[in-house]
Motif scaffolding. Structure first.
Motif, PDB file in Angstrom:
ATOM      1  N   LEU A  32       0.840  -1.193   0.000  1.00  0.00           N
ATOM      2  CA  LEU A  32       0.000   0.000   0.000  1.00  0.00           C
ATOM      3  C   LEU A  32       0.875   1.242   0.000  1.00  0.00           C
ATOM      4  N   GLU A  33       0.736   2.077  -1.008  1.00  0.00           N
ATOM      5  CA  GLU A  33       1.474   3.328  -1.080  1.00  0.00           C
ATOM      6  C   GLU A  33       0.633   4.455  -0.482  1.00  0.00           C
ATOM      7  N   SER A  34       1.319   5.481  -0.029  1.00  0.00           N
ATOM      8  CA  SER A  34       0.620   6.596   0.618  1.00  0.00           C
ATOM      9  C   SER A  34      -0.414   7.232  -0.288  1.00  0.00           C
ATOM     10  N   ASP A  35      -0.070   7.365  -1.600  1.00  0.00           N
ATOM     11  CA  ASP A  35      -1.014   7.980  -2.534  1.00  0.00           C
ATOM     12  C   ASP A  35      -2.306   7.178  -2.630  1.00  0.00           C
ATOM     13  N   CYS A  36      -2.197   5.838  -2.566  1.00  0.00           N
ATOM     14  CA  CYS A  36      -3.397   4.994  -2.582  1.00  0.00           C
ATOM     15  C   CYS A  36      -4.195   5.177  -1.296  1.00  0.00           C
ATOM     16  N   ALA A  37      -3.498   5.222  -0.168  1.00  0.00           N
ATOM     17  CA  ALA A  37      -4.178   5.318   1.127  1.00  0.00           C
ATOM     18  C   ALA A  37      -4.975   6.602   1.258  1.00  0.00           C
ATOM     19  N   LYS A  38      -4.544   7.682   0.537  1.00  0.00           N
ATOM     20  CA  LYS A  38      -5.266   8.952   0.625  1.00  0.00           C
ATOM     21  C   LYS A  38      -6.692   8.846   0.111  1.00  0.00           C
ATOM     22  N   ALA A  39      -6.937   7.857  -0.755  1.00  0.00           N
ATOM     23  CA  ALA A  39      -8.298   7.672  -1.277  1.00  0.00           C
ATOM     24  C   ALA A  39      -9.268   7.233  -0.186  1.00  0.00           C
ATOM     25  N   PHE A  40      -8.740   6.750   0.944  1.00  0.00           N
ATOM     26  CA  PHE A  40      -9.569   6.244   2.049  1.00  0.00           C
ATOM     27  C   PHE A  40      -9.812   7.321   3.105  1.00  0.00           C
ATOM     28  N   SER A  41      -9.488   8.562   2.802  1.00  0.00           N
ATOM     29  CA  SER A  41      -9.433   9.608   3.826  1.00  0.00           C
ATOM     30  C   SER A  41     -10.769   9.903   4.497  1.00  0.00           C
ATOM     31  N   CYS A  42     -11.894   9.594   3.840  1.00  0.00           N
ATOM     32  CA  CYS A  42     -13.206   9.896   4.440  1.00  0.00           C
ATOM     33  C   CYS A  42     -13.769   8.725   5.251  1.00  0.00           C
ATOM     34  N   ILE A  43     -13.121   7.577   5.188  1.00  0.00           N
ATOM     35  CA  ILE A  43     -13.656   6.386   5.861  1.00  0.00           C
ATOM     36  C   ILE A  43     -13.458   6.491   7.366  1.00  0.00           C
ATOM     37  N   ARG A  44     -14.512   6.165   8.094  1.00  0.00           N
ATOM     38  CA  ARG A  44     -14.479   6.218   9.558  1.00  0.00           C
ATOM     39  C   ARG A  44     -14.294   4.832  10.178  1.00  0.00           C
ATOM     40  N   ARG A  45     -14.768   3.795   9.497  1.00  0.00           N
ATOM     41  CA  ARG A  45     -14.696   2.428  10.042  1.00  0.00           C
ATOM     42  C   ARG A  45     -14.109   1.519   8.970  1.00  0.00           C
ATOM     43  N   LEU A  46     -12.981   0.889   9.288  1.00  0.00           N
ATOM     44  CA  LEU A  46     -12.262   0.057   8.329  1.00  0.00           C
ATOM     45  C   LEU A  46     -12.063  -1.343   8.908  1.00  0.00           C
ATOM     46  N   VAL A  47     -12.486  -2.359   8.149  1.00  0.00           N
ATOM     47  CA  VAL A  47     -12.400  -3.748   8.620  1.00  0.00           C
ATOM     48  C   VAL A  47     -11.399  -4.500   7.745  1.00  0.00           C
ATOM     49  N   LEU A  48     -10.328  -4.996   8.392  1.00  0.00           N
ATOM     50  CA  LEU A  48      -9.263  -5.727   7.691  1.00  0.00           C
ATOM     51  C   LEU A  48      -9.041  -7.087   8.339  1.00  0.00           C
ATOM     52  N   ASN A  49     -10.103  -7.718   8.807  1.00  0.00           N
ATOM     53  CA  ASN A  49      -9.998  -9.018   9.453  1.00  0.00           C
ATOM     54  C   ASN A  49      -9.530 -10.083   8.462  1.00  0.00           C
ATOM     55  N   ASN A  50      -8.676 -10.985   8.941  1.00  0.00           N
ATOM     56  CA  ASN A  50      -8.244 -12.142   8.145  1.00  0.00           C
ATOM     57  C   ASN A  50      -7.709 -11.737   6.768  1.00  0.00           C
ATOM     58  N   THR A  51      -6.948 -10.657   6.754  1.00  0.00           N
ATOM     59  CA  THR A  51      -6.286 -10.233   5.521  1.00  0.00           C
ATOM     60  C   THR A  51      -4.776 -10.377   5.625  1.00  0.00           C
ATOM     61  N   GLN A  52      -4.270 -10.580   6.854  1.00  0.00           N
ATOM     62  CA  GLN A  52      -2.841 -10.675   7.133  1.00  0.00           C
ATOM     63  C   GLN A  52      -2.081  -9.445   6.636  1.00  0.00           C
ATOM     64  N   VAL A  53      -2.728  -8.297   6.669  1.00  0.00           N
ATOM     65  CA  VAL A  53      -2.024  -7.072   6.279  1.00  0.00           C
ATOM     66  C   VAL A  53      -0.919  -6.779   7.291  1.00  0.00           C
ATOM     67  N   SER A  54       0.165  -6.196   6.821  1.00  0.00           N
ATOM     68  CA  SER A  54       1.304  -5.893   7.686  1.00  0.00           C
ATOM     69  C   SER A  54       1.014  -4.663   8.537  1.00  0.00           C
ATOM     70  N   TRP A  55       1.799  -4.500   9.616  1.00  0.00           N
ATOM     71  CA  TRP A  55       1.653  -3.289  10.422  1.00  0.00           C
ATOM     72  C   TRP A  55       2.047  -2.057   9.618  1.00  0.00           C
ATOM     73  N   HIS A  56       2.958  -2.220   8.655  1.00  0.00           N
ATOM     74  CA  HIS A  56       3.323  -1.094   7.795  1.00  0.00           C
ATOM     75  C   HIS A  56       2.099  -0.594   7.018  1.00  0.00           C
ATOM     76  N   THR A  57       1.296  -1.545   6.516  1.00  0.00           N
ATOM     77  CA  THR A  57       0.065  -1.170   5.819  1.00  0.00           C
ATOM     78  C   THR A  57      -0.907  -0.480   6.770  1.00  0.00           C
ATOM     79  N   VAL A  58      -1.049  -1.016   7.972  1.00  0.00           N
ATOM     80  CA  VAL A  58      -1.943  -0.404   8.966  1.00  0.00           C
ATOM     81  C   VAL A  58      -1.522   1.029   9.244  1.00  0.00           C
ATOM     82  N   HIS A  59      -0.218   1.254   9.446  1.00  0.00           N
ATOM     83  CA  HIS A  59       0.258   2.602   9.758  1.00  0.00           C
ATOM     84  C   HIS A  59       0.108   3.550   8.572  1.00  0.00           C
ATOM     85  N   THR A  60       0.268   3.031   7.360  1.00  0.00           N
ATOM     86  CA  THR A  60       0.051   3.870   6.174  1.00  0.00           C
ATOM     87  C   THR A  60      -1.388   4.361   6.138  1.00  0.00           C
ATOM     88  N   PHE A  61      -2.322   3.476   6.476  1.00  0.00           N
ATOM     89  CA  PHE A  61      -3.728   3.871   6.543  1.00  0.00           C
ATOM     90  C   PHE A  61      -3.949   4.934   7.622  1.00  0.00           C
TER      91      PHE A  61
END
Length: 434
Positions: free
Chosen positions: A127-156
């Protein structure tokens, strides 16, 4: 050729717009009209060219597209035309594995507040920062059972200034990588069913999410709470609710430390080793007494009356403990209620037997009778004692503790315990006269 195209489509997955057109066609999702029905039919503004699908889709503001085989976005213009009103989107259990494709979807839904991406294969996606900016209006984000890295979480969290709720369950986390910048808006973190055992990992959430109100981390086998009360107060100043179901806690000291969280009101703590040896009533009473500021325990409201009963029980429960074994909370409660005497033990269960004196003419014999039997059954028991058939007996009960006369036991189906027969009372058997 058509069959080959179908097979390729199933292998590659379908687009977001294909899934929408199939699920929300009039055949599968009829248009319902009238106030309060929650179904929106987008209309192309006058002068703009519409999609050929435009006239035949009836889209609600909450789209549920779980398990639809979605692997990519599809035409961005169609997403924007159809989904401008959408506020919630469930894309769980699909085939999305590229953040660029997800960004195409999200960036064209301007009012989106809730997004569920659970169980999509995103463990290798970058996940790049430019992509994460598209999520800027989201208030509730569910990433269960995706095995996303903490780096991805922090980018969000760095690119989502309105994020309030984050779900990271079933992601096989054993450690927590701290963020370089805190997320000041997050209020709820749901991180159950991972493998966080050390408090040194959990404490990182305090600096990462300073406004955290609710921490749900059941099924993590957390072994203890190692920080001092002062550090806990500083790390989690706003924590109101915590769920530690099935943690590995086995010391009362860990429970006492929860009192250092200044705003804690709600605790869920079932399935921990510490409580296994107690009855369910003892568990609840001891926990309530240990947590004076908590007004909800395991989902049930703690009333003022229940708290007082629990605190008095706590004092009496520790009466036989040595001074070294007494918890700090015991001394606080003794100051409040004084040293309480043990409660008298009163057995309210109905008596099962009574030893009575059976008298028939000149014969007297001590007999042990069952009080749960009926008058008819008593007559059968007395046949060998008085040498009379049951049909030739009249039975009287004499209460030795009162001045009342004999009470005839007339009703064969009546249970003996209803007569309040006690040890030492008398049963008088009189032969019927012919």
């Amino acid at each position: 050729m058509w069959a080959s195209a179908m097979e390729a489509s199933e292998t590659e997955g379908r687009s977001f717009m294909q899934a929408i057109s199939e699920k929300y066609s009039p055949e599968n999702f009829p248009c319902r009209r009238g106030p309060g029905l929650g179904v929106v039919v987008p209309v192309v503004p006058s002068g703009q060219q519409g999609s050929p699908m435009k006239e035949r889709l009836n889209l609600p503001s909450i789209l549920v597209l779980n398990g639809c085989g979605i692997s990519h976005a599809g035409e961005k213009g169609e997403i924007a035309a159809f989904c401008a009103h959408v506020i919630e989107l469930d894309l769980s259990h699909n085939k999305l594995q590229d953040w660029h494709e997800i960004t195409k979807i999200v960036s064209n839904i301007p009012n989106l507040e809730f997004l569920n991406l659970s169980s999509n294969p995103l463990n290798d996606a970058v996940l790049e920062s430019d992509c994460a900016k598209a999520f800027s209006c989201i208030r509730r984000l569910v990433l269960n059972n995706t095995q996303v890295s903490w780096h991805t979480v922090h980018t969000f969290t760095q690119e989502m200034p309105e994020l309030e709720e984050l779900f990271l369950c079933l992601n096989e986390y054993t450690t927590v990588t701290p963020a370089t910048m805190p997320c000041p808006t997050l209020r709820l973190l749901h991180i159950t069913d991972n493998s966080l055992q050390e408090w040194s990992e959990v404490r990182k959430f305090g600096s990462m999410f300073p406004a955290l109100d609710t921490l749900i981390m059941a099924n993590n086998n957390l072994n203890s709470i190692q920080d001092s009360g002062e550090i806990l107060q500083r790390l989690f100043p706003n924590l109101r609710s915590i769920n530690l179901h099935n943690a590995g806690l086995n010391r009362w000291e860990d429970i006492e430390k929860l009192n250092c969280l200044p705003k804690l009101e709600e605790v869920r703590l079932q399935g921990i080793p510490l409580l296994q040896t107690y009855t369910s009533a003892e568990r609840r009473s001891l926990m309530i007494a240990q947590l004076p500021s908590v007004n909800s325990l395991n989902g049930s409201v703690v009333t003022d009356g229940e708290r007082e009963d629990a605190e008095r029980f706590f004092i009496r429960y520790h009466l036989d403990h040595s001074e070294e074994e007494l918890p700090h909370r015991y001394h606080c409660l003794v100051t409040k209620y004084g040293k309480l005497a043990p409660l008298a033990e009163i057995d309210l269960r109905p008596r099962c037997h009574a030893k009575v004196e059976v008298r028939c003419e000149d014969k007297v014999e001590q007999v042990n009778i069952r009080l749960d039997q009926t008058v008819a059954e008593l007559k059968k028991q007395l046949r060998t004692v008085v040498q009379l058939p049951t049909s030739n007996m009249r039975i009287y009960y004499i209460d030795k503790g009162t001045a009342f006369g004999p009470d005839e036991l007339k009703y064969n189906a009546r249970a003996l315990h209803s007569y309040s027969i006690q040890d030492g009372d008398e049963i008088l058997v009189v032969p019927k006269t012919k």
